[in-house]
Design a protein around this motif. Structure first.
Motif, PDB file in Angstrom:
ATOM      1  N   PRO A   1      80.423  22.619  28.726  1.00 50.05           N
ATOM      2  CA  PRO A   1      81.877  22.813  28.708  1.00 50.05           C
ATOM      3  C   PRO A   1      82.631  21.796  27.867  1.00 50.05           C
ATOM      4  N   GLU A   2      82.019  20.652  27.585  1.00 52.45           N
ATOM      5  CA  GLU A   2      82.711  19.634  26.797  1.00 52.45           C
ATOM      6  C   GLU A   2      82.599  19.854  25.289  1.00 52.45           C
ATOM      7  N   VAL A   3      81.826  20.859  24.877  1.00 49.83           N
ATOM      8  CA  VAL A   3      81.659  21.148  23.453  1.00 49.83           C
ATOM      9  C   VAL A   3      82.502  22.375  23.099  1.00 49.83           C
ATOM     10  N   PRO A   4      83.399  22.257  22.117  1.00 52.97           N
ATOM     11  CA  PRO A   4      84.193  23.422  21.716  1.00 52.97           C
ATOM     12  C   PRO A   4      83.287  24.566  21.241  1.00 52.97           C
ATOM     13  N   ILE A   5      83.640  25.773  21.639  1.00 58.99           N
ATOM     14  CA  ILE A   5      82.912  26.961  21.218  1.00 58.99           C
ATOM     15  C   ILE A   5      83.788  27.714  20.222  1.00 58.99           C
ATOM     16  N   ILE A   6      83.236  27.974  19.055  1.00 53.68           N
ATOM     17  CA  ILE A   6      83.945  28.743  18.034  1.00 53.68           C
ATOM     18  C   ILE A   6      83.333  30.135  18.043  1.00 53.68           C
ATOM     19  N   ALA A   7      84.124  31.107  18.434  1.00 51.51           N
ATOM     20  CA  ALA A   7      83.644  32.483  18.499  1.00 51.51           C
ATOM     21  C   ALA A   7      83.888  33.165  17.165  1.00 51.51           C
ATOM     22  N   ASN A   8      82.841  33.709  16.606  1.00 55.31           N
ATOM     23  CA  ASN A   8      82.921  34.464  15.364  1.00 55.31           C
ATOM     24  C   ASN A   8      83.084  35.929  15.761  1.00 55.31           C
ATOM     25  N   LEU A   9      84.302  36.415  15.720  1.00 60.45           N
ATOM     26  CA  LEU A   9      84.594  37.782  16.156  1.00 60.45           C
ATOM     27  C   LEU A   9      84.694  38.701  14.952  1.00 60.45           C
ATOM     28  N   TYR A  10      84.272  39.944  15.113  1.00 61.46           N
ATOM     29  CA  TYR A  10      84.427  40.891  14.015  1.00 61.46           C
ATOM     30  C   TYR A  10      84.720  42.283  14.553  1.00 61.46           C
TER      31      TYR A  10
END
Length: 148
Positions: free
Chosen positions: A90-99
């Motif tokens: 939870p302490e690591v940002p998650i970058i969602a690659n949405l398409y």
């Protein structure tokens, strides 16, 4: 040495972000190292609904290397949120690659993402694997675009 990276609206403890697509959903690499040491995790591309991807064969060897055509296989954004995200640090940002495959689908995906707390859901002319990115931008009437 301070390796902090400041992006608009997001601060990373370091610049290490595994590339989307090569790092799966992140969980697949947990046995190889501590995911908490990453600056962020950019997960593989996610669509609104699950997608099976292209039929086999998906990889071909050429004289100059390999070609792949996986077809953006993924579990879909809802399954990712329910079954994958809870196991990422939870302490690591998650970058969602949405398409999405159409402006209408992207509008639906954007509404869904914003409704559940995504900070940004944007489309722009640098959309990977899209020959229709300019059409999509015009169709969505995006005047102000931010690329993150």
């Amino acid at each position: 040495m301070d390796t902090t990276v400041h992006l608009p609206g997001l601060t990373l403890k370091n610049p290490i972000i595994p590339a989307s697509g090569t790092f799966g959903y992140g969980l697949e690499f947990a046995r190889y190292g501590d995911l908490r040491r990453l600056g962020a995790i950019c997960v593989k591309g996610l669509s609104l609904k699950p997608r099976e991807g292209n039929p086999m064969p998906r990889i071909a060897e050429t004289p100059c290397g390999m070609l792949n055509s996986i077809g953006l296989q993924n579990v879909g954004v809802e399954v990712f949120l329910q079954q994958k995200l809870p196991f990422l640090p939870p302490e690591v940002p998650i970058i969602a690659n949405l398409y999405a495959q159409s402006p209408e689908e992207f509008a639906e995906l954007k509404a869904f993402g914003l409704s559940i707390g995504f900070k940004w859901v944007e489309s722009g002319p640098l959309v990977r694997s899209s020959y229709h990115a300019a059409e999509q931008v015009r169709a969505l009437s995006i005047v102000h675009r931010k690329l993150y």
